[in-house]
Design a protein around this motif. Structure first.
Motif, mmCIF file in Angstrom:
data_model
loop_
_atom_site.group_PDB
_atom_site.id
_atom_site.type_symbol
_atom_site.label_atom_id
_atom_site.label_comp_id
_atom_site.label_asym_id
_atom_site.label_seq_id
_atom_site.Cartn_x
_atom_site.Cartn_y
_atom_site.Cartn_z
ATOM 1 N N MET A 1 0.849 -1.200 0.000
ATOM 2 C CA MET A 1 0.000 0.000 0.000
ATOM 3 C C MET A 1 0.883 1.248 0.000
ATOM 4 N N THR A 2 0.595 2.161 -0.908
ATOM 5 C CA THR A 2 1.374 3.393 -1.003
ATOM 6 C C THR A 2 1.101 4.292 0.195
ATOM 7 N N LYS A 3 2.170 4.787 0.769
ATOM 8 C CA LYS A 3 2.031 5.659 1.927
ATOM 9 C C LYS A 3 1.555 7.042 1.498
ATOM 10 N N LYS A 4 0.783 7.674 2.345
ATOM 11 C CA LYS A 4 0.333 9.040 2.091
ATOM 12 C C LYS A 4 1.521 9.996 2.210
ATOM 13 N N LYS A 5 1.522 10.991 1.320
ATOM 14 C CA LYS A 5 2.588 11.997 1.343
ATOM 15 C C LYS A 5 2.199 13.136 2.278
ATOM 16 N N ILE A 6 3.095 13.436 3.211
ATOM 17 C CA ILE A 6 2.828 14.544 4.132
ATOM 18 C C ILE A 6 4.036 15.477 4.188
ATOM 19 N N LEU A 7 3.755 16.732 4.497
ATOM 20 C CA LEU A 7 4.811 17.743 4.603
ATOM 21 C C LEU A 7 4.761 18.399 5.974
ATOM 22 N N LEU A 8 5.897 18.447 6.643
ATOM 23 C CA LEU A 8 6.058 19.214 7.873
ATOM 24 C C LEU A 8 6.774 20.510 7.518
ATOM 25 N N THR A 9 6.139 21.630 7.793
ATOM 26 C CA THR A 9 6.688 22.907 7.330
ATOM 27 C C THR A 9 7.864 23.409 8.165
ATOM 28 N N ARG A 10 8.035 22.869 9.384
ATOM 29 C CA ARG A 10 9.158 23.247 10.252
ATOM 30 C C ARG A 10 9.766 21.989 10.862
ATOM 31 N N ARG A 11 10.870 22.132 11.554
ATOM 32 C CA ARG A 11 11.474 21.011 12.259
ATOM 33 C C ARG A 11 10.635 20.677 13.481
ATOM 34 N N PRO A 13 9.964 17.794 16.948
ATOM 35 C CA PRO A 13 10.762 16.935 17.825
ATOM 36 C C PRO A 13 11.126 15.615 17.146
ATOM 37 N N GLU A 14 12.319 15.134 17.429
ATOM 38 C CA GLU A 14 12.857 13.956 16.745
ATOM 39 C C GLU A 14 11.946 12.739 16.861
ATOM 40 N N ALA A 15 11.374 12.519 18.048
ATOM 41 C CA ALA A 15 10.524 11.347 18.252
ATOM 42 C C ALA A 15 9.297 11.389 17.347
ATOM 43 N N VAL A 16 8.762 12.579 17.113
ATOM 44 C CA VAL A 16 7.580 12.713 16.267
ATOM 45 C C VAL A 16 7.960 12.547 14.795
ATOM 46 N N GLU A 17 9.067 13.156 14.391
ATOM 47 C CA GLU A 17 9.524 12.995 13.008
ATOM 48 C C GLU A 17 9.783 11.523 12.693
ATOM 49 N N LYS A 18 10.325 10.804 13.650
ATOM 50 C CA LYS A 18 10.598 9.372 13.453
ATOM 51 C C LYS A 18 9.288 8.605 13.244
ATOM 52 N N ARG A 19 8.318 8.872 14.077
ATOM 53 C CA ARG A 19 7.023 8.199 13.943
ATOM 54 C C ARG A 19 6.388 8.495 12.596
ATOM 55 N N LEU A 20 6.341 9.759 12.215
ATOM 56 C CA LEU A 20 5.705 10.132 10.956
ATOM 57 C C LEU A 20 6.459 9.592 9.751
ATOM 58 N N SER A 21 7.784 9.542 9.840
ATOM 59 C CA SER A 21 8.587 9.025 8.730
ATOM 60 C C SER A 21 8.391 7.524 8.548
ATOM 61 N N GLU A 22 8.069 6.825 9.625
ATOM 62 C CA GLU A 22 7.808 5.389 9.531
ATOM 63 C C GLU A 22 6.427 5.103 8.947
ATOM 64 N N ASP A 23 5.470 5.955 9.278
ATOM 65 C CA ASP A 23 4.083 5.685 8.889
ATOM 66 C C ASP A 23 3.662 6.353 7.579
ATOM 67 N N TYR A 24 4.426 7.382 7.162
ATOM 68 C CA TYR A 24 4.044 8.159 5.980
ATOM 69 C C TYR A 24 5.264 8.407 5.098
ATOM 70 N N ASP A 25 4.985 8.833 3.890
ATOM 71 C CA ASP A 25 6.032 9.346 3.009
ATOM 72 C C ASP A 25 6.199 10.819 3.387
ATOM 73 N N ALA A 26 7.045 11.040 4.390
ATOM 74 C CA ALA A 26 7.124 12.354 5.033
ATOM 75 C C ALA A 26 8.287 13.178 4.498
ATOM 76 N N THR A 27 8.006 14.427 4.175
ATOM 77 C CA THR A 27 9.040 15.405 3.840
ATOM 78 C C THR A 27 9.254 16.293 5.054
ATOM 79 N N LEU A 28 10.490 16.316 5.562
ATOM 80 C CA LEU A 28 10.831 17.067 6.763
ATOM 81 C C LEU A 28 11.600 18.330 6.390
#
Length: 322
Positions: A1-11, A13-28
């Motif tokens: 299943m293709t992951k949803k693409k999400i964008l975080l506009t700012r930096r 916390p590391e723990a949250v970026e890690k979670r989102l990067s695992e669950d989504y196609d995340a641009t940080l």
């Protein structure tokens, strides 16, 4: 299943970026450079979700159709930086992060009160500049908070938490103004009295603390006339949104002695702060630190993630703004 693409506009916390990067196609935003409004508008066409913060501007002009994004996962409880009507009109769901930053923001309000009352900012500047000549009976005398009256404008979660701290720690009396009734159990144990108007609160209080949303009818809620009601010994605290205060009117009131001092964590055109405010000794100025603890910022990020998870699984989002 293709992951949803999400964008975080700012930096985030590391723990949250890690979670989102695992669950989504995340641009940080690893460089943490603020995005332009135009860039955020373009991102709406490329991503399934855009996750903005208070430092971003999302006006009506960017919600002009043809977008891919379905949801704005706002990192923060305030959302006056987003044109909500335009976003929802374009079919986007908007969420925020209420509740988790209540305690930290209330702590910041008390920090500003104490610093202002005890002239702590002035004292530190004097010492660091090497100008302290030693203890003396009349040096830099401030005022104590015990027995003073605290006026709360906006008796929601943060207003109540601020009032509880002030009453418990300093025995401050509390007067407040709120558009809707506040349940009695929310203010139980406090010497708290609801006033009919904002003006009544300003006239009764020694310290006024603002806890209302920004934008709309609250823009310049504290105008020149209302600032004058606080009085030459009164103090104004703002941990809400910068546009709640007419900043030019505040500068004038402080210069003319119509208000005793101001403790500000937010500003009308952040990150710009008027040089006149910076030069004043009767101000305490913080760089928007209200929710700035590791625990709270992580909680905020995980709340955004929970909203995204619910939305993309077809469930109701826990924290809808619209």
């Amino acid at each position: 299943m293709t992951k949803k693409k999400i964008l975080l506009t700012r930096r985030w916390p590391e723990a949250v970026e890690k979670r989102l990067s695992e669950d989504y196609d995340a641009t940080l935003n690893t460089d943490d450079v603020p995005m332009t409004t135009e860039a955020i508008g373009a991102a709406l066409a490329d991503y399934d979700a855009v996750c903005p913060t208070v430092s971003d501007k999302l006006p009506a002009a960017i919600f002009n159709g043809g977008h891919r994004a379905q949801i704005l996962g706002n990192f923060g409880v305030g959302f006056n930086h987003i044109d909500i009507a335009a976003a929802t009109g374009a079919g986007l769901t908007v969420t925020n992060t209420p509740g988790v930053l209540t305690d930290c923001t209330a702590d910041t309000a008390l920090t500003l009160m104490l610093m202002l009352a005890r002239r702590a900012g002035e004292g530190e500047r004097e010492l660091r500049a090497g100008n302290w000549a030693g203890w003396r009976p009349t040096h830099m005398m401030g005022t104590r908070l015990r027995g003073k009256t605290l006026g709360i404008i906006g008796m929601g979660r943060i207003g109540i938490a601020t009032a509880r701290r002030a009453h418990a720690a300093f025995g401050m009396k509390v007067v407040f103004y709120n558009l809707i009734d506040v349940p009695e159990d929310h203010i139980a144990g406090m010497d708290a009295k609801r006033m009919d108007t904002i003006e009544d609160v300003l006239e009764a209080a020694d310290v006024v603390s603002l806890h209302v949303p920004g934008g709309g009818d609250n823009t310049h809620l504290m105008n020149a006339e209302r600032l004058a009601l606080i009085g030459p010994k009164g103090m104004l605290i703002n941990t809400a949104r910068g546009d709640v205060i007419d900043q030019a009117a505040l500068v004038a009131a402080l210069k003319d002695g119509r208000i005793g001092g101001a403790g500000l964590d937010v500003f009308e055109k952040e990150p710009e702060v008027p040089a006149e405010l910076i030069a004043m000794e009767n101000t305490v100025l913080l760089p928007h630190l209200g929710s700035a603890t590791t625990e709270t910022r992580e909680d905020m990020g995980h709340m955004v993630a929970d909203n995204l998870d619910a939305f993309f699984s077809g469930k109701p989002v826990p924290n809808p703004v619209s």
